[in-house]
Enzyme design. Structure first.
Site, PDB file in Angstrom:
ATOM      1  N   GLN A 135       0.813  -1.216   0.000  1.00 12.98           N
ATOM      2  CA  GLN A 135       0.000   0.000   0.000  1.00 12.98           C
ATOM      3  C   GLN A 135       0.848   1.268   0.000  1.00 12.98           C
ATOM      4  O   GLN A 135       0.538   2.230  -0.697  1.00 12.98           O
ATOM      5  CB  GLN A 135      -0.937   0.006   1.215  1.00 12.98           C
ATOM      6  CG  GLN A 135      -2.232  -0.749   0.988  1.00 12.98           C
ATOM      7  CD  GLN A 135      -3.191  -0.547   2.141  1.00 12.98           C
ATOM      8  OE1 GLN A 135      -2.846  -0.803   3.292  1.00 12.98           O
ATOM      9  NE2 GLN A 135      -4.381  -0.098   1.839  1.00 12.98           N
ATOM     10  N   ASP A 193       2.043   2.296  -3.474  1.00 11.05           N
ATOM     11  CA  ASP A 193       1.022   2.420  -4.514  1.00 11.05           C
ATOM     12  C   ASP A 193       1.036   3.810  -5.139  1.00 11.05           C
ATOM     13  O   ASP A 193       0.323   4.723  -4.703  1.00 11.05           O
ATOM     14  CB  ASP A 193      -0.347   2.098  -3.920  1.00 11.05           C
ATOM     15  CG  ASP A 193      -1.436   1.997  -4.969  1.00 11.05           C
ATOM     16  OD1 ASP A 193      -1.171   2.352  -6.137  1.00 11.05           O
ATOM     17  OD2 ASP A 193      -2.556   1.565  -4.629  1.00 11.05           O
ATOM     18  N   SER A 238      -2.347   5.289  -6.519  1.00 11.41           N
ATOM     19  CA  SER A 238      -3.220   5.887  -5.520  1.00 11.41           C
ATOM     20  C   SER A 238      -2.683   7.226  -5.029  1.00 11.41           C
ATOM     21  O   SER A 238      -3.437   8.190  -4.897  1.00 11.41           O
ATOM     22  CB  SER A 238      -3.413   4.935  -4.339  1.00 11.41           C
ATOM     23  OG  SER A 238      -4.183   3.815  -4.725  1.00 11.41           O
ATOM     24  N   TYR A 286     -13.215  -5.782  -9.356  1.00  8.87           N
ATOM     25  CA  TYR A 286     -13.088  -4.955 -10.544  1.00  8.87           C
ATOM     26  C   TYR A 286     -14.436  -4.799 -11.225  1.00  8.87           C
ATOM     27  O   TYR A 286     -15.349  -5.591 -11.040  1.00  8.87           O
ATOM     28  CB  TYR A 286     -12.095  -5.580 -11.534  1.00  8.87           C
ATOM     29  CG  TYR A 286     -10.738  -5.839 -10.951  1.00  8.87           C
ATOM     30  CD1 TYR A 286     -10.183  -4.956 -10.034  1.00  8.87           C
ATOM     31  CD2 TYR A 286     -10.019  -6.982 -11.295  1.00  8.87           C
ATOM     32  CE1 TYR A 286      -8.937  -5.197  -9.479  1.00  8.87           C
ATOM     33  CE2 TYR A 286      -8.761  -7.221 -10.742  1.00  8.87           C
ATOM     34  CZ  TYR A 286      -8.231  -6.320  -9.838  1.00  8.87           C
ATOM     35  OH  TYR A 286      -7.000  -6.552  -9.292  1.00  8.87           O
TER      36      TYR A 286
END
Length: 428
Positions: A129, A132, A135, A232
Site C-alpha cells: 500500500q 502504490d 493511488s 473490478y
C-alpha cells in the site's frame, strides 16, 4: 563489505514534468541505508525543493553525467533513449514507465541492459500500500481536478445566502469512483457543491454516500452483480448500457461541473461523455477530463488545452494533473519509491540485492539481463502490440482487459478506496 553503491536522482527532461523522484526525507533515509545519493542540480526546483535541502539531508549535488556510475536511478518518467545511453548496464531504474503501447521504449531499455521497474504495476496488496503510486498520485489528481474546475467556473461553488439574494450551489457530477473520484467528491463537498457520482461497481455506492454525495446508477439486478470476484468492474450488457446512458445524459444536462476519471489498463480511456451530452449542458458549465492523456473520457477534449465549445461549455484537458501540485505529489511519490527500494536492500551488506522471486519484483520488473521479462510484454519484440479501440461512450467504467494484466494495475491515475480489497481497477 562491498564498496558503497550509488543512487542517482536526475532532473526530469520533460518540460511538462515538474515532479522529482526524491525528497529531503527520502534522501536522508537512503543515505542511512548506506548508499551515496547524488541529486542532479535543479532536480527539485519544480517541486519547491532547493538543492541545498538535498545536501543538508545527506545527498551530494551532481550533473546528468553522474548517472553513469549509479547502481540505482530513481525517476518520475520512463528514461529517454538519450538518458539510457548514460546508464551503466545492470543499473536498476525505477520509474512510472507507462509501458503499454510503447514497445520500442521497452526494447530500448532491454538493449541498454538496465533492470527496469514500473511503479504503476505494483500489486494492490496490503504490504505494498505504501508503494502504490497510482493511488498517491490519483488522490492529488482528484483534488486538483476540482480546483481546476472551480477556477474555470465563473460562479461560486457553495450556496451563499445574502441580503442581495441567494447564490445556488454548483451541481457537480463525478464519473468513476476510484481514488481520484473519491477525492474529487470530498473536495467538491468541502467547497460546498452539491455532488453526485456514478460507477458501475455497486460496492462504491456506500463510499459515495459516506462522503455526503448522491449515487447515480440504474440499480437493477445486473447492476447488483456488476463486480468481479477481485473487486473490478465488469463490462455491462448492451441493454444496461442503454439505460445507464439515458440516465447519465439526462443528469449531465443539469450539471454545472462534470469530472471524469475512468482509465483502463492497456487501452484507450472509455468514452463517458458524448458530444451530444456536452451540447446539452448550460453555457458556463465545466468538464474536467482526467483521462485526456489516454484519449480522454470526453468527446472534444484536447490534451493540454481548455476548449470552449460552441454552446459555451469549457472542456479542461490539462496534462499531468498530479504535476500541477508537484510540491505535494513529489513528496508522496518519493515515499512510494523509497518504500519499494527498501525491500530490495540487503541491510547487513548495505547494497542492492534484488530478490527476483519476490512478488513485488515479479509484478513490476519490465526488463532484466538484456531482455524484456514482464509476461505482459515479453513478446513485444516479436509482435509489436496493436492499440485496441476505445470503448464506446455508452459504457460507464469497464474492466476491458482480456488478460491477467488487468489484475496488476490501472493505467494512469489510478483507483481505489483505502482498503486493498476495495481497490478496483479501471478507474483512476
Amino acid at each position: 563489505m562491498a564498496a558503497t553503491q550509488t543512487i542517482f536522482i536526475p532532473r526530469e527532461l520533460d518540460a511538462n514534468e515538474p515532479r522529482v523522484a526524491a525528497s529531503p526525507e527520502t534522501v536522508k533515509r537512503l543515505a542511512g541505508l548506506g548508499f551515496e545519493v547524488i541529486v542532479e542540480k535543479g532536480a527539485g526546483l519544480g517541486s519547491r525543493i532547493p538543492d541545498q535541502d538535498f545536501v543538508t539531508a545527506g545527498g551530494t549535488l551532481g550533473t546528468a553525467a553522474d548517472a553513469k556510475k549509479a547502481d540505482v536511478v530513481l525517476k518520475v518518467r520512463r528514461p529517454t533513449d538519450a538518458e539510457l545511453k548514460g546508464y551503466k548496464p545492470g543499473a536498476a531504474v525505477i520509474a512510472i514507465m507507462d509501458p503499454y503501447g510503447n514497445d520500442a521504449a521497452l526494447a530500448a531499455m532491454a538493449k541498454a541492459g538496465i533492470t527496469a521497474f514500473s511503479m504503476e504495476f505494483m500489486p494492490r496488496i496490503t504490504r505494498a500500500q505504501v508503494m502504490d503510486v497510482l493511488s498517491s498520485q490519483a488522490n492529488l489528481a482528484g483534488y486538483q481536478a476540482v480546483i481546476d474546475a472551480a477556477a474555470e467556473y465563473d460562479r461560486a461553488l457553495p450556496m451563499m445566502m445574502t441580503a442581495a439574494g441567494t447564490v445556488p450551489a454548483a451541481k457537480t457530477f463525478i464519473m468513476g469512483v476510484g481514488v481520484a473520484g473519491l477525492q474529487a467528491i470530498a473536495t467538491a463537498r468541502r467547497l460546498g457543491a452539491v455532488v453526485t457520482a456514478t460507477d458501475v461497481r455497486p460496492a462504491v455506492k456506500e463510499q459515495v454516500q459516506s462522503l455526503g454525495a448522491k449515487f447515480l446508477a440504474v440499480e437493477d439486478e445486473e447492476f447488483k452483480a456488476a463486480e468481479t470476484a477481485g473487486g473490478y468492474a465488469k463490462e455491462m450488457s448492451k441493454e444496461y448500457q442503454a439505460k445507464q446512458a439515458a440516465l447519465t445524459a439526462e443528469h449531465i444536462a443539469k450539471q454545472d461541473i462534470v469530472i471524469t476519471t475512468a482509465l483502463i489498463p492497456g487501452r484507450p480511456a472509455p468514452k463517458l461523455v458524448s458530444a451530444a451530452m456536452v451540447a446539452s449542458m448550460k453555457p458556463g458549465s465545466v468538464i474536467v477530463d482526467l483521462a485526456v492523456e489516454r484519449g480522454g473520457n470526453v468527446e472534444g477534449a484536447q490534451p493540454g488545452k481548455v476548449v470552449t465549445t460552441e454552446n459555451g461549455v469549457k472542456i479542461v484537458g490539462h496534462l499531468n494533473v498530479p504535476g500541477r501540485v508537484a510540491a505535494s505529489a513529489s513528496l508522496l511519490y518519493a515515499k512510494n519509491l523509497y518504500a519499494f527500494l527498501e525491500t530490495m536492500v540487503d541491510k547487513a551488506e548495505k547494497e542492492l540485492a534484488i530478490k527476483r522471486d519476490d512478488e513485488l519484483v515479479k509484478a513490476t520488473m519490465l526488463t532484466d539481463g538484456g531482455k524484456i521479462v514482464h509476461p505482459n510484454f515479453a513478446k513485444a519484440t516479436e509482435a509489436p502490440r496493436t492499440e485496441p479501440a476505445a470503448i464506446a461512450a455508452t459504457i460507464m467504467v469497464a474492466d476491458a482487459s482480456d488478460k491477467p494484466a488487468a489484475k496488476k494495475t490501472v493505467a494512469k491515475k489510478p483507483a481505489a478506496a483505502k482498503s486493498p480489497s476495495s481497490k478496483p481497477e479501471g478507474t483512476a
